[in-house]
Structure formats: C-alpha cells, structure tokens
Design a protein around this motif. Structure first.
Motif, PDB file in Angstrom:
ATOM      1  N   ALA A 101      -7.106   8.077   0.653  1.00  0.00           N
ATOM      2  CA  ALA A 101      -8.511   7.806   0.939  1.00  0.00           C
ATOM      3  C   ALA A 101      -8.878   6.344   0.717  1.00  0.00           C
ATOM      4  CB  ALA A 101      -9.406   8.708   0.088  1.00  0.00           C
ATOM      5  N   VAL A 102      -8.245   5.672  -0.246  1.00  0.00           N
ATOM      6  CA  VAL A 102      -8.597   4.273  -0.534  1.00  0.00           C
ATOM      7  C   VAL A 102      -7.690   3.277   0.173  1.00  0.00           C
ATOM      8  CG1 VAL A 102      -9.642   4.858  -2.760  1.00  0.00           C
ATOM      9  CG2 VAL A 102      -7.243   4.133  -2.663  1.00  0.00           C
ATOM     10  N   ALA A 103      -6.706   3.744   0.914  1.00  0.00           N
ATOM     11  CA  ALA A 103      -5.751   2.850   1.575  1.00  0.00           C
ATOM     12  C   ALA A 103      -6.404   1.825   2.498  1.00  0.00           C
ATOM     13  CB  ALA A 103      -4.705   3.663   2.331  1.00  0.00           C
ATOM     14  N   PRO A 104      -7.314   2.209   3.385  1.00  0.00           N
ATOM     15  CA  PRO A 104      -7.923   1.190   4.250  1.00  0.00           C
ATOM     16  C   PRO A 104      -8.709   0.135   3.480  1.00  0.00           C
ATOM     17  CG  PRO A 104      -8.252   3.369   5.179  1.00  0.00           C
ATOM     18  CD  PRO A 104      -7.709   3.560   3.797  1.00  0.00           C
ATOM     19  N   ALA A 105      -9.372   0.541   2.405  1.00  0.00           N
ATOM     20  CA  ALA A 105     -10.102  -0.434   1.593  1.00  0.00           C
ATOM     21  C   ALA A 105      -9.142  -1.440   0.969  1.00  0.00           C
ATOM     22  CB  ALA A 105     -10.911   0.275   0.509  1.00  0.00           C
ATOM     23  N   ILE A 106      -7.988  -0.963   0.526  1.00  0.00           N
ATOM     24  CA  ILE A 106      -6.992  -1.872  -0.049  1.00  0.00           C
ATOM     25  C   ILE A 106      -6.418  -2.788   1.027  1.00  0.00           C
ATOM     26  CG2 ILE A 106      -4.703  -1.952  -1.109  1.00  0.00           C
ATOM     27  CD1 ILE A 106      -5.515   0.572  -2.679  1.00  0.00           C
ATOM     28  N   GLN A 107      -6.098  -2.213   2.196  1.00  0.00           N
ATOM     29  CA  GLN A 107      -5.497  -3.030   3.247  1.00  0.00           C
ATOM     30  C   GLN A 107      -6.452  -4.091   3.777  1.00  0.00           C
ATOM     31  OE1 GLN A 107      -3.673  -0.985   6.531  1.00  0.00           O
ATOM     32  NE2 GLN A 107      -3.344  -2.858   7.669  1.00  0.00           N
ATOM     33  N   PHE A 108      -7.678  -3.665   4.114  1.00  0.00           N
ATOM     34  CA  PHE A 108      -8.593  -4.606   4.761  1.00  0.00           C
ATOM     35  C   PHE A 108      -9.454  -5.386   3.781  1.00  0.00           C
ATOM     36  CE2 PHE A 108      -7.852  -1.249   7.973  1.00  0.00           C
ATOM     37  CZ  PHE A 108      -7.130  -2.040   8.864  1.00  0.00           C
ATOM     38  N   GLY A 109      -9.516  -4.946   2.520  1.00  0.00           N
ATOM     39  CA  GLY A 109     -10.317  -5.656   1.537  1.00  0.00           C
ATOM     40  C   GLY A 109      -9.515  -6.541   0.606  1.00  0.00           C
ATOM     41  N   VAL A 110      -8.228  -6.229   0.432  1.00  0.00           N
ATOM     42  CA  VAL A 110      -7.410  -6.996  -0.514  1.00  0.00           C
ATOM     43  C   VAL A 110      -6.185  -7.599   0.167  1.00  0.00           C
ATOM     44  CG1 VAL A 110      -6.092  -6.886  -2.672  1.00  0.00           C
ATOM     45  CG2 VAL A 110      -8.182  -5.539  -2.436  1.00  0.00           C
ATOM     46  N   ILE A 111      -5.351  -6.757   0.755  1.00  0.00           N
ATOM     47  CA  ILE A 111      -4.071  -7.228   1.315  1.00  0.00           C
ATOM     48  C   ILE A 111      -4.301  -8.184   2.482  1.00  0.00           C
ATOM     49  CG2 ILE A 111      -1.899  -6.523   2.420  1.00  0.00           C
ATOM     50  CD1 ILE A 111      -2.058  -5.711  -0.511  1.00  0.00           C
ATOM     51  N   GLY A 112      -5.117  -7.777   3.454  1.00  0.00           N
ATOM     52  CA  GLY A 112      -5.354  -8.610   4.634  1.00  0.00           C
ATOM     53  C   GLY A 112      -5.921  -9.985   4.308  1.00  0.00           C
ATOM     54  N   PRO A 113      -7.019 -10.057   3.570  1.00  0.00           N
ATOM     55  CA  PRO A 113      -7.606 -11.375   3.301  1.00  0.00           C
ATOM     56  C   PRO A 113      -6.805 -12.247   2.333  1.00  0.00           C
ATOM     57  CG  PRO A 113      -9.241  -9.632   2.990  1.00  0.00           C
ATOM     58  CD  PRO A 113      -7.911  -8.978   3.186  1.00  0.00           C
ATOM     59  N   TYR A 114      -6.158 -11.646   1.344  1.00  0.00           N
ATOM     60  CA  TYR A 114      -5.550 -12.450   0.282  1.00  0.00           C
ATOM     61  C   TYR A 114      -4.028 -12.488   0.290  1.00  0.00           C
ATOM     62  CZ  TYR A 114     -10.289 -12.049  -1.470  1.00  0.00           C
ATOM     63  OH  TYR A 114     -11.651 -12.076  -1.579  1.00  0.00           O
ATOM     64  N   PHE A 115      -3.377 -11.514   0.883  1.00  0.00           N
ATOM     65  CA  PHE A 115      -1.917 -11.438   0.836  1.00  0.00           C
ATOM     66  C   PHE A 115      -1.307 -11.180   2.211  1.00  0.00           C
ATOM     67  CE2 PHE A 115      -3.562  -9.975  -3.265  1.00  0.00           C
ATOM     68  CZ  PHE A 115      -2.954 -10.890  -4.114  1.00  0.00           C
ATOM     69  N   HIS A 116      -1.923 -11.685   3.252  1.00  0.00           N
ATOM     70  CA  HIS A 116      -1.456 -11.464   4.615  1.00  0.00           C
ATOM     71  C   HIS A 116      -0.108 -12.151   4.822  1.00  0.00           C
ATOM     72  CE1 HIS A 116      -1.613 -10.771   8.907  1.00  0.00           C
ATOM     73  NE2 HIS A 116      -1.335 -12.057   9.093  1.00  0.00           N
ATOM     74  N   THR A 117       0.854 -11.406   5.369  1.00  0.00           N
ATOM     75  CA  THR A 117       2.162 -11.969   5.700  1.00  0.00           C
ATOM     76  C   THR A 117       2.576 -11.487   7.079  1.00  0.00           C
ATOM     77  OG1 THR A 117       3.277 -10.119   4.601  1.00  0.00           O
ATOM     78  CG2 THR A 117       2.972 -12.113   3.301  1.00  0.00           C
ATOM     79  N   GLU A 118       3.328 -12.347   7.773  1.00  0.00           N
ATOM     80  CA  GLU A 118       3.851 -12.028   9.105  1.00  0.00           C
ATOM     81  C   GLU A 118       5.294 -12.466   9.188  1.00  0.00           C
ATOM     82  OE1 GLU A 118       1.473 -14.014  12.009  1.00  0.00           O
ATOM     83  OE2 GLU A 118      -0.276 -12.746  11.665  1.00  0.00           O
ATOM     84  N   ASP A 119       6.034 -11.846  10.105  1.00  0.00           N
ATOM     85  CA  ASP A 119       7.395 -12.314  10.356  1.00  0.00           C
ATOM     86  C   ASP A 119       7.354 -13.409  11.422  1.00  0.00           C
ATOM     87  OD1 ASP A 119       7.013 -10.957  12.727  1.00  0.00           O
ATOM     88  OD2 ASP A 119       8.616  -9.510  12.412  1.00  0.00           O
ATOM     89  N   ASP A 120       8.514 -13.864  11.855  1.00  0.00           N
ATOM     90  CA  ASP A 120       8.597 -14.961  12.831  1.00  0.00           C
ATOM     91  C   ASP A 120       8.006 -14.589  14.185  1.00  0.00           C
ATOM     92  OD1 ASP A 120       9.847 -16.474  10.914  1.00  0.00           O
ATOM     93  OD2 ASP A 120      11.871 -15.936  11.581  1.00  0.00           O
TER      94      ASP A 120
END
Length: 147
Positions: free
Chosen positions: A88-107
């Motif tokens: 239930a809290v996964a989207p809040a973690i992804q879009f509120g914490v991971i996306g803005p502060y810990f976003h990573t991408e491959d090549d």
C-alpha cells in the motif's frame, strides 16, 4: 414437557475464513506486484489496502500462551499484514522518496526506481512484520473493542 416438545438447541456457527488462505492470497498478490517489473502505481495502493482490510477484518487473536503455535500465528499475522502495508505504501516511497532523491538509470536510460523501491520495501516489510507481530495482542483487542 416431553422430549418432543422441547425446542431444538440453537447452534452457534462461527463463520471463519481459513487464515492460511488469507496468507496465501496476500503473498500471491505481493509476488505479482514485486515481479511485475514496472512502476508501483495507484493499483498497488488499492490492492494493498484491500488486502490489509481483509486480513484485519478476518483476524482472530492468537492464543495468549507462549506456545510455538501462538508465536507462529503472531508471526504469520505480522508477515502478511506487513506485506499488505508495504504494498500500500510502495507508490509513496517510489514517487516521494526514491524518484526525487535516489533516481538512477542505466546507460540506455532505463530507470531503476521500481527496483530500488522494491529493495526499500523489503526493509519496510521486515520492520512492519516485526512490529505487527509484537503488537498483535493489542491490535486484536482493538479490533474486538466495542464502540
């Protein structure tokens, strides 16, 4: 009064949902989301909350003794309810914490936000499972308290 005149004894039938089936449904729902490989979305919130409500609504308190069965029931309650909470809290973690502060991408520009969220959720799930298992007696009393 003869035996034929006596009223039939009232049967008290308690409808009970199989806790194992509830646990299996929760784990099945979680596995479907964890291995989907896409972003966590609003559907995850809806399904996580639905599973959480169903688990709480059908929860029966674990025995109060310090037996292995009591500990296993409390652990199963904590694990499955914690898993539903984590979904239930996964989207809040992804879009509120991971996306803005810990976003990573491959090549190639592929985002690892969903995977990183799943990794964070494993820690959230473990913490929630332990807390819910420890506080299971209080949660059960709260659920059965008359309003």
């Amino acid at each position: 009064m003869s035996a034929d005149d006596e009223p039939a004894p009232a049967l008290h039938v308690q409808h009970r949902v199989d806790p194992g089936a509830l646990a299996l449904a929760t784990v099945g729902g979680a596995v479907a989301f964890i291995f989907a490989g896409e972003d966590w979305d609003v559907l995850a919130v809806v399904i996580g909350l639905m599973l959480l409500l169903i688990l709480l609504a059908h929860h029966h308190p674990a025995p109060t003794g310090r037996t292995p069965r009591a500990w296993l029931l409390r652990g199963a309650f904590g694990a499955t309810t914690g898993l539903a909470f984590s979904i239930a809290v996964a989207p809040a973690i992804q879009f509120g914490v991971i996306g803005p502060y810990f976003h990573t991408e491959d090549d190639e520009g592929y985002s690892f936000d969903a995977w990183n969220t799943t990794v964070v959720l494993s820690v959230v799930w473990l913490a929630a499972a332990v807390l819910l298992a420890v506080f299971e007696p209080r949660i059960a009393r709260w659920l059965d308290r008359a309003r």
